[in-house]
Write a protein that holds these residues in place. Sequence first.
Motif, PDB file in Angstrom:
ATOM      1  N   SER A   1     -21.273  11.173  -9.079  1.00  0.00           N
ATOM      2  CA  SER A   1     -20.850   9.775  -8.914  1.00  0.00           C
ATOM      3  C   SER A   1     -20.715   9.548  -7.450  1.00  0.00           C
ATOM      4  N   PRO A   2     -20.848   8.048  -6.983  1.00  0.00           N
ATOM      5  CA  PRO A   2     -20.623   7.814  -5.752  1.00  0.00           C
ATOM      6  C   PRO A   2     -19.085   8.015  -5.330  1.00  0.00           C
ATOM      7  N   GLU A   3     -18.138   7.810  -6.414  1.00  0.00           N
ATOM      8  CA  GLU A   3     -16.640   8.192  -6.118  1.00  0.00           C
ATOM      9  C   GLU A   3     -16.401   9.549  -5.831  1.00  0.00           C
ATOM     10  N   ALA A   4     -17.110  10.351  -6.494  1.00  0.00           N
ATOM     11  CA  ALA A   4     -16.887  11.849  -6.096  1.00  0.00           C
ATOM     12  C   ALA A   4     -17.538  12.244  -4.780  1.00  0.00           C
ATOM     13  N   LEU A   5     -18.620  11.825  -4.322  1.00  0.00           N
ATOM     14  CA  LEU A   5     -19.184  11.915  -2.990  1.00  0.00           C
ATOM     15  C   LEU A   5     -18.359  11.325  -1.824  1.00  0.00           C
ATOM     16  N   ARG A   6     -18.094  10.151  -2.192  1.00  0.00           N
ATOM     17  CA  ARG A   6     -16.812   9.565  -1.234  1.00  0.00           C
ATOM     18  C   ARG A   6     -15.810  10.398  -1.082  1.00  0.00           C
ATOM     19  N   HIS A   7     -15.105  10.740  -2.038  1.00  0.00           N
ATOM     20  CA  HIS A   7     -13.968  11.715  -1.962  1.00  0.00           C
ATOM     21  C   HIS A   7     -14.145  12.757  -1.109  1.00  0.00           C
ATOM     22  N   PHE A   8     -15.220  13.533  -1.540  1.00  0.00           N
ATOM     23  CA  PHE A   8     -15.564  14.757  -0.841  1.00  0.00           C
ATOM     24  C   PHE A   8     -15.877  14.427   0.739  1.00  0.00           C
ATOM     25  N   VAL A   9     -16.692  13.416   0.975  1.00  0.00           N
ATOM     26  CA  VAL A   9     -17.118  13.176   2.659  1.00  0.00           C
ATOM     27  C   VAL A   9     -15.856  12.846   3.403  1.00  0.00           C
ATOM     28  N   SER A  10     -14.877  11.776   2.541  1.00  0.00           N
ATOM     29  CA  SER A  10     -13.746  11.362   3.264  1.00  0.00           C
ATOM     30  C   SER A  10     -12.645  12.521   3.645  1.00  0.00           C
ATOM     31  N   SER A  11     -12.615  13.238   2.497  1.00  0.00           N
ATOM     32  CA  SER A  11     -11.593  14.465   2.645  1.00  0.00           C
ATOM     33  C   SER A  11     -12.257  15.773   3.650  1.00  0.00           C
ATOM     34  N   LEU A  12     -13.447  15.590   3.785  1.00  0.00           N
ATOM     35  CA  LEU A  12     -13.917  16.491   4.591  1.00  0.00           C
ATOM     36  C   LEU A  12     -13.809  15.945   6.308  1.00  0.00           C
ATOM     37  N   THR A  13     -13.543  14.639   6.526  1.00  0.00           N
ATOM     38  CA  THR A  13     -13.135  14.041   7.563  1.00  0.00           C
ATOM     39  C   THR A  13     -12.003  14.736   8.056  1.00  0.00           C
ATOM     40  N   THR A  14     -11.028  14.560   7.236  1.00  0.00           N
ATOM     41  CA  THR A  14      -9.672  15.302   7.702  1.00  0.00           C
ATOM     42  C   THR A  14      -9.806  16.747   8.417  1.00  0.00           C
ATOM     43  N   TYR A  15     -10.500  17.525   7.876  1.00  0.00           N
ATOM     44  CA  TYR A  15     -10.744  18.956   8.352  1.00  0.00           C
ATOM     45  C   TYR A  15     -11.556  18.922   9.714  1.00  0.00           C
ATOM     46  N   VAL A  16     -12.629  18.230   9.682  1.00  0.00           N
ATOM     47  CA  VAL A  16     -13.483  17.783  10.633  1.00  0.00           C
ATOM     48  C   VAL A  16     -12.363  17.394  12.025  1.00  0.00           C
ATOM     49  N   ARG A  17     -11.677  16.350  11.760  1.00  0.00           N
ATOM     50  CA  ARG A  17     -10.805  15.961  12.864  1.00  0.00           C
ATOM     51  C   ARG A  17      -9.674  16.994  13.224  1.00  0.00           C
ATOM     52  N   ALA A  18      -9.282  17.999  12.341  1.00  0.00           N
ATOM     53  CA  ALA A  18      -8.288  18.977  12.559  1.00  0.00           C
ATOM     54  C   ALA A  18      -9.080  20.095  13.260  1.00  0.00           C
ATOM     55  N   PHE A  19     -10.205  20.116  13.169  1.00  0.00           N
ATOM     56  CA  PHE A  19     -10.840  21.384  13.874  1.00  0.00           C
ATOM     57  C   PHE A  19     -11.292  20.786  15.359  1.00  0.00           C
TER      58      PHE A  19
ATOM     59  N   THR B   1     -19.020  23.512  23.444  1.00  0.00           N
ATOM     60  CA  THR B   1     -20.268  22.493  23.540  1.00  0.00           C
ATOM     61  C   THR B   1     -20.326  21.675  21.903  1.00  0.00           C
ATOM     62  N   VAL B   2     -19.583  22.275  21.014  1.00  0.00           N
ATOM     63  CA  VAL B   2     -19.698  21.447  19.591  1.00  0.00           C
ATOM     64  C   VAL B   2     -18.686  20.229  19.735  1.00  0.00           C
ATOM     65  N   LYS B   3     -19.525  19.449  19.145  1.00  0.00           N
ATOM     66  CA  LYS B   3     -18.669  18.021  18.791  1.00  0.00           C
ATOM     67  C   LYS B   3     -18.786  17.548  17.131  1.00  0.00           C
ATOM     68  N   TYR B   4     -17.693  17.287  16.624  1.00  0.00           N
ATOM     69  CA  TYR B   4     -17.597  16.862  15.215  1.00  0.00           C
ATOM     70  C   TYR B   4     -17.528  15.266  15.295  1.00  0.00           C
ATOM     71  N   PRO B   5     -17.983  14.669  14.265  1.00  0.00           N
ATOM     72  CA  PRO B   5     -17.683  13.165  14.317  1.00  0.00           C
ATOM     73  C   PRO B   5     -16.297  12.815  13.850  1.00  0.00           C
ATOM     74  N   LYS B   6     -15.917  11.574  14.422  1.00  0.00           N
ATOM     75  CA  LYS B   6     -14.392  11.167  13.965  1.00  0.00           C
ATOM     76  C   LYS B   6     -14.469  10.691  12.565  1.00  0.00           C
ATOM     77  N   ASP B   7     -15.554  10.176  12.017  1.00  0.00           N
ATOM     78  CA  ASP B   7     -15.590   9.849  10.633  1.00  0.00           C
ATOM     79  C   ASP B   7     -16.866  10.236   9.966  1.00  0.00           C
ATOM     80  N   CYS B   8     -16.953  11.305   8.895  1.00  0.00           N
ATOM     81  CA  CYS B   8     -18.063  11.577   8.277  1.00  0.00           C
ATOM     82  C   CYS B   8     -18.572  10.666   7.307  1.00  0.00           C
ATOM     83  N   THR B   9     -17.919   9.660   7.006  1.00  0.00           N
ATOM     84  CA  THR B   9     -18.284   8.594   6.057  1.00  0.00           C
ATOM     85  C   THR B   9     -19.298   7.500   6.779  1.00  0.00           C
TER      86      THR B   9
END
Length: 305
Positions: free
Chosen positions: A200-218, A248-256
């Motif tokens: 579902s779009p809801e499940a995908l949005r939750h996964f991608v937005s939650s991943l953003t938190t870990y990407v920012r922390a990394f 060298t590596v950069k992660y996005p500020k927002d995975c969504t």
Amino acid sequence: MAPLRIGYVHEHFSSPLLQFADDDKGKTFTLTECPGGTGQLTAAISNDEIDVAIALTDALIAGIAKGTAQYNLVGSYVSSSLNWAVIVGKDSKYNSIADLRGTTIGISRPGSGSQTMASVMAMQQGWVDPATGAPEELSFKVNGDINGLIKSVNDGSTSAFMWEWFTTKPRLDAGEVRFIGSVPTPWPSWLIAAHPTRASPEALRHFVSSLTTYVRAFDPRTEIDTKVQFIKERFHQKEDDIKEWLKTVKYPKDCTAIDGKTLVNTLSILEKAGVVIRPKEGFNIETFVNQSVVRLLPDDKPFSF
């Protein structure tokens, strides 16, 4: 609702994802390792083995451009380039990228990043038909995962293969292979794709937005020591190599969100390299993404070319 099935490659780039998985403990998603890379990931989506793939930008975009209906783009993952090493056997006669012209290149699977980047390398080297300017047709041999690829360059069945620099460096240090050059991607290296109807779009949005938190922390610019320790424990790489990669590596500020210009630029390069063919009506970039999950930037501008 069943947990999302997330396919990934077990490399240092996956560190934020693995930290997320440690905290999630399988409640909202499970991980499926795909050592064969993006080609295996896209095959796994097609075979209903996974719902989501965190995979290489170029191969995902090329697959959609070639007409696959098995996935579309739902998020961003790594915003920096991927540095592909050009790798030959330990006793190989090949000493430069120029020496590889007209030889058989090893790839993991058809449609993989290893195949796409070999075509980009050929374009950059000027391996084109002088009469038409079209890229020369390359000869490829499928060898599965990194172990099969290394075997192929050492038994002479292929001349070379391409794989991410730091992932392969332990094999270089062990004397299994040699590096004769590198080709960085001219695009951000990793995106997130999902089957269009399986989750579902809801499940995908939750996964991608939650991943953003870990990407920012990394963020590699902060607390380097904890990141180095995590990568050492999970991937058994040398501390000096890890520190060099983190520079060298950069992660996005927002995975969504996905920048439409990334898609346009990547498709333009893939077209020049002969990887994709532009349809008569052109590419409509909006069809590449699931806009019920991810924002295509800028929000108010359609991308067609």
